[in-house]
Enzyme design. Structure first.
Site, short mmCIF file in Angstrom:
data_model
loop_
_atom_site.label_atom_id
_atom_site.label_comp_id
_atom_site.label_asym_id
_atom_site.label_seq_id
_atom_site.Cartn_x
_atom_site.Cartn_y
_atom_site.Cartn_z
N VAL A 30 7.29 -17.53 -19.87
CA VAL A 30 6.41 -18.70 -19.78
C VAL A 30 6.90 -19.74 -20.76
CG1 VAL A 30 4.04 -19.55 -20.09
CG2 VAL A 30 4.45 -17.23 -19.21
N ASN A 42 3.53 -33.23 -15.96
CA ASN A 42 4.13 -33.94 -14.83
C ASN A 42 4.59 -32.97 -13.74
OD1 ASN A 42 5.93 -35.29 -13.13
ND2 ASN A 42 6.46 -36.76 -14.72
N ASP A 62 -2.55 -30.39 -19.09
CA ASP A 62 -2.47 -31.25 -20.26
C ASP A 62 -3.08 -30.46 -21.42
OD1 ASP A 62 -2.74 -33.05 -22.32
OD2 ASP A 62 -3.44 -34.70 -21.05
N ASN A 100 6.76 -24.16 -26.63
CA ASN A 100 7.67 -25.26 -26.96
C ASN A 100 6.97 -26.61 -27.02
OD1 ASN A 100 10.35 -26.89 -26.71
ND2 ASN A 100 9.16 -27.46 -24.90
N TYR A 120 2.33 -34.33 -38.15
CA TYR A 120 3.33 -33.54 -37.40
C TYR A 120 3.91 -32.46 -38.31
CZ TYR A 120 7.62 -32.47 -34.81
OH TYR A 120 8.65 -31.81 -34.15
N LYS A 139 3.72 -28.29 -37.97
CA LYS A 139 4.89 -27.42 -37.86
C LYS A 139 4.93 -26.38 -38.99
CE LYS A 139 6.52 -29.05 -34.03
NZ LYS A 139 6.57 -28.24 -32.81
N VAL A 174 17.48 -32.74 -32.22
CA VAL A 174 18.10 -32.37 -30.95
C VAL A 174 17.99 -33.61 -30.05
CG1 VAL A 174 17.89 -30.87 -28.92
CG2 VAL A 174 17.41 -29.93 -31.20
N SER A 226 16.83 -35.74 -27.34
CA SER A 226 15.68 -35.64 -26.42
C SER A 226 14.87 -36.92 -26.46
CB SER A 226 14.77 -34.46 -26.79
OG SER A 226 13.88 -34.83 -27.83
N1 LIG Z 1 14.01 -33.05 -30.32
C1 LIG Z 1 14.01 -32.83 -31.62
O1 LIG Z 1 14.80 -33.41 -32.38
C2 LIG Z 1 13.08 -31.81 -32.21
C3 LIG Z 1 13.19 -31.52 -33.57
C4 LIG Z 1 12.33 -30.59 -34.13
C5 LIG Z 1 11.39 -29.96 -33.34
N2 LIG Z 1 11.29 -30.25 -32.02
C6 LIG Z 1 10.25 -29.56 -31.25
O2 LIG Z 1 10.78 -29.09 -30.03
C7 LIG Z 1 9.76 -29.10 -29.02
C8 LIG Z 1 10.28 -29.81 -27.77
O3 LIG Z 1 10.62 -31.14 -28.11
P1 LIG Z 1 11.53 -32.07 -27.19
O4 LIG Z 1 12.36 -32.87 -28.09
O5 LIG Z 1 12.17 -31.27 -26.11
O6 LIG Z 1 10.40 -33.03 -26.57
P2 LIG Z 1 10.38 -33.86 -25.21
O7 LIG Z 1 11.74 -34.05 -24.65
O8 LIG Z 1 9.54 -35.05 -25.50
O9 LIG Z 1 9.58 -32.89 -24.21
C9 LIG Z 1 8.25 -32.59 -24.45
C10 LIG Z 1 7.73 -31.72 -23.33
O10 LIG Z 1 6.35 -31.43 -23.58
C11 LIG Z 1 5.55 -31.84 -22.45
N3 LIG Z 1 4.27 -32.32 -22.94
C12 LIG Z 1 4.05 -33.34 -23.81
N4 LIG Z 1 2.73 -33.50 -24.01
C13 LIG Z 1 2.10 -32.55 -23.26
C14 LIG Z 1 0.75 -32.20 -23.05
N5 LIG Z 1 -0.23 -32.89 -23.62
N6 LIG Z 1 0.46 -31.16 -22.25
C15 LIG Z 1 1.46 -30.46 -21.64
N7 LIG Z 1 2.77 -30.74 -21.81
C16 LIG Z 1 3.08 -31.79 -22.58
C17 LIG Z 1 6.39 -32.92 -21.77
O11 LIG Z 1 6.17 -32.98 -20.38
P3 LIG Z 1 5.04 -33.81 -19.58
O12 LIG Z 1 5.19 -35.22 -20.00
O13 LIG Z 1 5.41 -33.52 -18.15
O14 LIG Z 1 3.76 -33.20 -19.96
C18 LIG Z 1 7.81 -32.38 -21.97
O15 LIG Z 1 8.07 -31.40 -21.01
C19 LIG Z 1 8.55 -29.76 -29.67
O16 LIG Z 1 7.66 -28.77 -30.11
C20 LIG Z 1 9.13 -30.50 -30.85
O17 LIG Z 1 8.18 -30.68 -31.88
C21 LIG Z 1 12.11 -31.16 -31.44
#
Ligand SMILES: NC(=O)c1ccc[n+]([C@@H]2O[C@H](COP(=O)([O-])OP(=O)(O)OC[C@H]3O[C@@H](n4cnc5c(N)ncnc54)[C@H](OP(=O)(O)O)[C@@H]3O)[C@@H](O)[C@H]2O)c1
Length: 333
Positions: free
Chosen positions: A59, A88, A115, A142, A209, A213, A242, A244
């Site tokens: 999951v 989405n 959501d 995640n 944030y 974490k 990362v 994103s």
């Molecule tokens: N990218 C980085 O540099 C980084 C660094 C440290 C930690 N992280 C952690 O890694 C994880 C993933 O981050 P990411 O960079 O991959 O983010 P991302 O590209 O923005 O993706 C976020 C995902 O979460 C979903 N989402 C957001 N709000 C939601 C809600 N209210 N309910 C259900 N789904 C929701 C979004 O899809 P929908 O819009 O379809 O809901 C999307 O699938 C997060 O926990 C983040 O804190 C990321």
């Protein structure tokens, strides 16, 4: 060497400091060796232990984009059926389509539109129903939200603060509570909770944030100890940056992998800690090699305080750039 021995023999205080120095150096050398071994040499636990290729389900929350999308696709390729959760539905469908074509239909996939910021969203009921039908052996908590821009806590929007807490903390706790009893019954499971470097080193101007974490980190470590006797592995995965949408970074570099490279490293290093090994959080893991080295140097060498100050300065300058951009956009409107 002879000179050192005769000097030390004649002077007990020097002998004490010589022994202390040698012990400290030895400790540092062993830690460094273990961290480098885990980062560059040792493979993680084989995912077959958690039912890969045997009809088990993974999951993934926040599965429609970024890191979550990659976990979904790569776990499917490893042989897990996948339940992908996000808001989405169209983006989720593209994930399951990619899984179907990438695995030639060898694994199943389902989606739940939810959501997680809304505690009464109908998706929660649907999730509960699906959990009755499938055997979950991997859970990747995640989903995450950060502040739109670096912002002082006193100026943060209350709705942004409560969303961040609901998404990063409440959803993780709630979904874990739903899935864990089944794992305990089957005496097998893997839970990967998505932490962040900002949970290890407090991050000024992203205070909420960063705090959520840190919660994930502590929660994961406590839970890992509780459930290890049931054959369940719990880890807090700590990315630095990362590529994103959330990070707003589009170009990968040595310190900033693509989501695909990050997830590949994570799935190859399950059960290992890398640079998070000796910092008092046994469930912590920094799977990507450059993040691992960074976490090691910050943790073991004790540069946390300096890193907090550096991060504050960095966020102040990002904020200035954001304000300038917003002002330019306002002028052109
Ligand atoms: N990218 C980085 O540099 C980084 C660094 C440290 C930690 N992280 C952690 O890694 C994880 C993933 O981050 P990411 O960079 O991959 O983010 P991302 O590209 O923005 O993706 C976020 C995902 O979460 C979903 N989402 C957001 N709000 C939601 C809600 N209210 N309910 C259900 N789904 C929701 C979004 O899809 P929908 O819009 O379809 O809901 C999307 O699938 C997060 O926990 C983040 O804190 C990321």
């Amino acid at each position: 060497m002879d000179t050192v021995i005769s000097f030390v023999k004649g002077n007990p205080i020097s002998a004490f400091f010589y022994a202390l120095g040698s012990f400290t150096f030895l400790k540092f050398a062993i830690k460094t060796l273990v961290v480098f071994g885990e980062t560059f040499v040792l493979p993680g636990t084989n995912l077959r232990k958690f039912g890969a290729g045997k009809g088990s389900w993974a999951v993934i929350t926040g599965a429609s984009d970024g890191i979550g999308r990659e976990y979904s696709i790569q776990l499917a390729k490893k042989g897990f059926n996948v339940l992908a959760v996000a808001r989405n539905g169209t983006a989720l469908k593209s994930v399951t389509d990619e899984i179907a074509s990438g695995t030639k239909g060898k694994v199943q996939s389902k989606t739940v539109v939810l959501d997680v910021s809304k505690s009464d969203h109908h998706g929660w009921e649907q999730l509960k129903e699906v959990f009755h039908e499938i055997q979950v052996s991997v859970l990747v908590n995640n989903v995450g939200k950060s502040h739109a821009h670096p912002v002082y806590f006193a100026e943060s929007e209350p709705s942004e603060i409560s969303d961040i807490i609901a998404i990063n903390v409440d959803a993780t706790v709630r979904i874990t509570r739903m899935v864990l009893p089944g794992m305990i019954k089957r005496k097998n499971g893997l839970i990967l909770n998505m932490g962040s470097f900002s949970g290890i080193v407090p991050s000024p101007m992203l205070a909420t944030y960063s705090g959520t974490k840190a919660f994930i980190d502590t929660f994961s470590t406590a839970l890992a100890e509780e459930v290890k006797k049931h054959g369940i592995t719990v880890q807090c995965i700590n990315p630095y940056f990362v590529v994103s949408k959330m990070s707003k970074i589009r170009k990968p570099s040595i310190m900033i992998p693509t989501a695909a490279a990050f997830v590949r490293a994570s799935l190859n290093k399950v059960g290992l800690s890398g640079g998070a090994r000796f910092v008092g959080r046994p469930a912590g893991s920094a799977p990507y090699w450059s993040h691992s080295l960074l976490e090691y140097f910050v943790g073991v060498l004790g540069w946390k305080q300096a890193t907090v100050v550096y991060t504050h300065e960095l966020h102040k300058s990002i904020r200035k750039r954001v304000d300038r951009k917003l002002a330019r956009e306002a002028k052109t409107q």
